[in-house]
Design a protein around this motif. Structure first.
Motif, PDB file in Angstrom:
ATOM      1  N   LEU A 188      16.878   4.387   0.988  1.00 19.63           N
ATOM      2  CA  LEU A 188      16.682   3.408  -0.090  1.00 19.63           C
ATOM      3  C   LEU A 188      15.416   3.709  -0.882  1.00 19.63           C
ATOM      4  O   LEU A 188      15.400   3.587  -2.113  1.00 19.63           O
ATOM      5  CB  LEU A 188      16.614   2.000   0.487  1.00 19.63           C
ATOM      6  N   ALA A 189      14.352   4.102  -0.197  1.00 17.22           N
ATOM      7  CA  ALA A 189      13.100   4.439  -0.882  1.00 17.22           C
ATOM      8  C   ALA A 189      13.310   5.627  -1.817  1.00 17.22           C
ATOM      9  O   ALA A 189      12.837   5.638  -2.962  1.00 17.22           O
ATOM     10  CB  ALA A 189      12.009   4.739   0.130  1.00 17.22           C
ATOM     11  N   SER A 190      14.036   6.636  -1.345  1.00 18.57           N
ATOM     12  CA  SER A 190      14.298   7.818  -2.159  1.00 18.57           C
ATOM     13  C   SER A 190      15.187   7.484  -3.358  1.00 18.57           C
ATOM     14  O   SER A 190      14.916   7.913  -4.493  1.00 18.57           O
ATOM     15  CB  SER A 190      14.976   8.894  -1.296  1.00 18.57           C
ATOM     16  N   LEU A 191      16.226   6.698  -3.119  1.00 20.61           N
ATOM     17  CA  LEU A 191      17.124   6.305  -4.208  1.00 20.61           C
ATOM     18  C   LEU A 191      16.392   5.448  -5.245  1.00 20.61           C
ATOM     19  O   LEU A 191      16.615   5.589  -6.461  1.00 20.61           O
ATOM     20  CB  LEU A 191      18.311   5.523  -3.645  1.00 20.61           C
ATOM     21  N   ALA A 192      15.504   4.573  -4.787  1.00 20.30           N
ATOM     22  CA  ALA A 192      14.752   3.714  -5.705  1.00 20.30           C
ATOM     23  C   ALA A 192      13.806   4.543  -6.575  1.00 20.30           C
ATOM     24  O   ALA A 192      13.612   4.232  -7.758  1.00 20.30           O
ATOM     25  CB  ALA A 192      13.977   2.663  -4.928  1.00 20.30           C
ATOM     26  N   SER A 193      13.203   5.571  -6.004  1.00 20.16           N
ATOM     27  CA  SER A 193      12.322   6.446  -6.785  1.00 20.16           C
ATOM     28  C   SER A 193      13.115   7.151  -7.884  1.00 20.16           C
ATOM     29  O   SER A 193      12.644   7.294  -9.023  1.00 20.16           O
ATOM     30  CB  SER A 193      11.651   7.477  -5.872  1.00 20.16           C
ATOM     31  N   ASP A 194      14.328   7.580  -7.542  1.00 18.58           N
ATOM     32  CA  ASP A 194      15.202   8.196  -8.533  1.00 18.58           C
ATOM     33  C   ASP A 194      15.607   7.182  -9.597  1.00 18.58           C
ATOM     34  O   ASP A 194      15.598   7.473 -10.802  1.00 18.58           O
ATOM     35  CB  ASP A 194      16.441   8.755  -7.827  1.00 18.58           C
ATOM     36  N   ALA A 195      15.940   5.973  -9.157  1.00 19.15           N
ATOM     37  CA  ALA A 195      16.324   4.910 -10.095  1.00 19.15           C
ATOM     38  C   ALA A 195      15.179   4.574 -11.045  1.00 19.15           C
ATOM     39  O   ALA A 195      15.397   4.304 -12.229  1.00 19.15           O
ATOM     40  CB  ALA A 195      16.757   3.665  -9.325  1.00 19.15           C
ATOM     41  N   GLU A 196      13.948   4.599 -10.535  1.00 17.79           N
ATOM     42  CA  GLU A 196      12.791   4.303 -11.373  1.00 17.79           C
ATOM     43  C   GLU A 196      12.661   5.335 -12.495  1.00 17.79           C
ATOM     44  O   GLU A 196      12.397   4.981 -13.646  1.00 17.79           O
ATOM     45  CB  GLU A 196      11.513   4.277 -10.526  1.00 17.79           C
ATOM     46  N   GLN A 197      12.850   6.599 -12.173  1.00 19.69           N
ATOM     47  CA  GLN A 197      12.777   7.647 -13.193  1.00 19.69           C
ATOM     48  C   GLN A 197      13.870   7.475 -14.244  1.00 19.69           C
ATOM     49  O   GLN A 197      13.632   7.602 -15.447  1.00 19.69           O
ATOM     50  CB  GLN A 197      12.897   9.018 -12.536  1.00 19.69           C
ATOM     51  N   LYS A 198      15.093   7.160 -13.773  1.00 23.08           N
ATOM     52  CA  LYS A 198      16.202   6.965 -14.715  1.00 23.08           C
ATOM     53  C   LYS A 198      15.966   5.724 -15.581  1.00 23.08           C
ATOM     54  O   LYS A 198      16.264   5.721 -16.787  1.00 23.08           O
ATOM     55  CB  LYS A 198      17.522   6.799 -13.938  1.00 23.08           C
ATOM     56  N   PRO A 226       0.796  -1.238   0.000  1.00 23.80           N
ATOM     57  CA  PRO A 226       0.000   0.000   0.000  1.00 23.80           C
ATOM     58  C   PRO A 226       0.818   1.273   0.000  1.00 23.80           C
ATOM     59  O   PRO A 226       0.397   2.294  -0.528  1.00 23.80           O
ATOM     60  CB  PRO A 226      -0.839  -0.124   1.275  1.00 23.80           C
ATOM     61  N   SER A 227       2.002   1.254   0.604  1.00 20.48           N
ATOM     62  CA  SER A 227       2.807   2.466   0.739  1.00 20.48           C
ATOM     63  C   SER A 227       3.759   2.634  -0.436  1.00 20.48           C
ATOM     64  O   SER A 227       4.464   1.690  -0.827  1.00 20.48           O
ATOM     65  CB  SER A 227       3.612   2.406   2.047  1.00 20.48           C
ATOM     66  N   VAL A 228       3.801   3.829  -1.007  1.00 15.98           N
ATOM     67  CA  VAL A 228       4.708   4.124  -2.117  1.00 15.98           C
ATOM     68  C   VAL A 228       6.164   3.954  -1.678  1.00 15.98           C
ATOM     69  O   VAL A 228       6.982   3.374  -2.399  1.00 15.98           O
ATOM     70  CB  VAL A 228       4.472   5.566  -2.631  1.00 15.98           C
ATOM     71  N   ASP A 229       6.492   4.447  -0.482  1.00 15.46           N
ATOM     72  CA  ASP A 229       7.864   4.356   0.006  1.00 15.46           C
ATOM     73  C   ASP A 229       8.270   2.904   0.268  1.00 15.46           C
ATOM     74  O   ASP A 229       9.408   2.515  -0.007  1.00 15.46           O
ATOM     75  CB  ASP A 229       8.029   5.178   1.289  1.00 15.46           C
ATOM     76  N   GLU A 230       7.351   2.111   0.812  1.00 18.67           N
ATOM     77  CA  GLU A 230       7.685   0.706   1.066  1.00 18.67           C
ATOM     78  C   GLU A 230       7.911  -0.048  -0.236  1.00 18.67           C
ATOM     79  O   GLU A 230       8.816  -0.884  -0.341  1.00 18.67           O
ATOM     80  CB  GLU A 230       6.587   0.036   1.883  1.00 18.67           C
ATOM     81  N   ALA A 231       7.088   0.246  -1.259  1.00 16.77           N
ATOM     82  CA  ALA A 231       7.257  -0.394  -2.565  1.00 16.77           C
ATOM     83  C   ALA A 231       8.622  -0.044  -3.155  1.00 16.77           C
ATOM     84  O   ALA A 231       9.321  -0.905  -3.696  1.00 16.77           O
ATOM     85  CB  ALA A 231       6.139   0.028  -3.511  1.00 16.77           C
ATOM     86  N   ALA A 232       9.011   1.221  -3.034  1.00 18.79           N
ATOM     87  CA  ALA A 232      10.311   1.655  -3.549  1.00 18.79           C
ATOM     88  C   ALA A 232      11.450   0.986  -2.785  1.00 18.79           C
ATOM     89  O   ALA A 232      12.441   0.538  -3.378  1.00 18.79           O
ATOM     90  CB  ALA A 232      10.423   3.174  -3.459  1.00 18.79           C
ATOM     91  N   TYR A 233      11.325   0.913  -1.471  1.00 25.08           N
ATOM     92  CA  TYR A 233      12.322   0.244  -0.625  1.00 25.08           C
ATOM     93  C   TYR A 233      12.521  -1.208  -1.055  1.00 25.08           C
ATOM     94  O   TYR A 233      13.653  -1.679  -1.210  1.00 25.08           O
ATOM     95  CB  TYR A 233      11.857   0.329   0.826  1.00 25.08           C
ATOM     96  N   LEU A 234      11.419  -1.915  -1.270  1.00 24.34           N
ATOM     97  CA  LEU A 234      11.496  -3.310  -1.682  1.00 24.34           C
ATOM     98  C   LEU A 234      12.207  -3.444  -3.030  1.00 24.34           C
ATOM     99  O   LEU A 234      13.043  -4.340  -3.225  1.00 24.34           O
ATOM    100  CB  LEU A 234      10.095  -3.912  -1.767  1.00 24.34           C
TER     101      LEU A 234
END
Length: 381
Positions: free
Chosen positions: A327-337, A270-278
């Motif tokens: 990790l959640a923040s870095l993953a969000s950046d990685a997703e955009q890249k 459910p959480s955007v940050d948790e999904a990114a962390y995973l």
């Protein structure tokens, strides 16, 4: 080293060190090993210490007198799964589940086709079986199915080959008799003429070509072990990772109409940050290196990941933990890249994955994720 059933005699064995033949020419088409054991009064499990053989021969039938000069042995170590032994696991282990068995593909996966000048009819789409060079007999010889199916039953499906690190490519499409909450019964399928036409043919093809020992209907097969039903109702946000391969890939699926195939494991998050962390953890080389020793080896190297990924006991997402939120923040950046990476020239999904990883490496976000994951799951010494 212990085998015993209600109908068999008591059997125990004493195992000694095995031979690991993964890196030596044997002549066998698959990776091989030798296991030594003898029947005994008490059980001794297979030791983790092994003898690793190394060496490549021009031919597998070279006489031993000649071959032994080109082969070396050294002490090695294997990872053993001991029955009944409790080992630390990630709390996510029970939250992920394998996707649905959608096969044979000729009866389910489709591409849209021309419906002629009059069109397919209101609310329908003209489809034909999606064919592939990877098909095997008897399905390879089956003529393509065609029908004009109600569009609500033509669903996007994500497979392992559609998942890259931190992103996906276009999903496949399949005719699936499901509503928002359940797999339809035969009587419910019959209410929609387009679906009924397709499914009657699909069931007939399945019945004529399945194994003689298989008594299931196609309707039963697509919901094997409830793996399709478990996805309903479909979550708006799911994390998926690849079931097998040499590299582990994970991404977030945000399509609330899409189905996940058996070549992926999934969990609603459910959480955007948790999904990114995973995604950060599951896409990391640090996790992959810990999982590799647990994988079986096949003709083309390491094979299944399955739930071995959770034998690396990474913790549940904690929004108050600095490393987790990083990790959640870095993953969000990685997703955009990753989304911006041009994979249009890749001829295979493996090549597309390499392109994305190279982009993340060059940007620096890949290395930043590795450093943070290393804090989360320090390497085994």
């Amino acid at each position: 080293g212990k085998w015993m059933t209600a109908k068999s005699e008591h059997l125990t064995a004493d195992f000694s060190a095995s031979w690991d033949l993964a890196n030596v020419t044997t002549g066998f088409p698959m990776v091989s090993c030798v296991v030594f054991g003898k029947r005994s009064a008490s059980a001794t499990c297979l030791p983790s210490a092994t003898i690793a053989w190394n060496g490549r021969l021009a031919r597998a039938d070279i006489p031993w007198a000649e071959a032994k000069a080109k082969i070396t042995t050294s002490p090695g170590e294997i990872v053993a799964h001991v029955a009944g032994q409790e080992v630390p696991t990630s709390p996510y282990k029970d939250e992920f589940r394998q996707g649905a068995v959608l096969a044979p593909r000729v009866t389910l996966f489709v591409t849209e086709t021309s419906a002629g000048p009059l069109g397919p009819g209101a609310g329908r789409v003209a489809v034909t079986s999606h064919r592939s060079t990877l098909e095997k007999e008897p399905w390879k010889s089956i003529p393509s199915l065609t029908a004009r199916v109600e569009s609500k039953y033509v669903r996007p499906v994500y497979l392992g080959e559609t998942v890259l690190p931190f992103r996906s490519v276009d999903p496949r499409k399949a005719v699936l008799p499901i509503s928002g909450t359940e797999v339809l019964s035969e009587s419910e399928i019959a209410r929609d003429p387009g679906l009924a036409s397709w499914w009657e043919t699909a069931e007939s093809v399945w019945a004529k070509n399945k194994s003689p020992q298989d008594t299931s209907r196609l309707l039963d097969r697509i919901d094997y072990h409830g793996q399709l039903t478990a996805q309903l109702p479909l979550a708006r946000q799911r994390v998926v990772y690849t079931k097998a391969g040499n590299s582990l890939c994970a991404t977030i699926i945000r399509d609330p109409t899409a189905i996940v195939d058996t070549s992926l494991y999934w969990s609603a998050v459910p959480s955007v940050d948790e999904a990114a962390y995973l995604c950060a953890v599951l896409n990391s080389e640090a996790l992959l290196e810990r999982v590799k020793p647990l994988q079986t080896l096949g003709l083309f190297g390491a094979r299944h990941f399955d739930k071995y990924v959770f034998l690396v006991p990474f913790p549940k997402f904690d929004p108050t933990d600095r490393t987790h939120t990083l990790l959640a923040s870095l993953a969000s950046d990685a997703e955009q890249k990753a989304q911006a990476a041009d994979v249009s020239g890749a001829r295979t999904f493996q090549a597309a994955r390499k392109i994305v990883r190279a982009v993340l490496k060059a940007d620096g976000v890949g290395d930043a994720i590795e450093a943070a994951v290393a804090e989360l799951i320090p390497p085994v010494l």
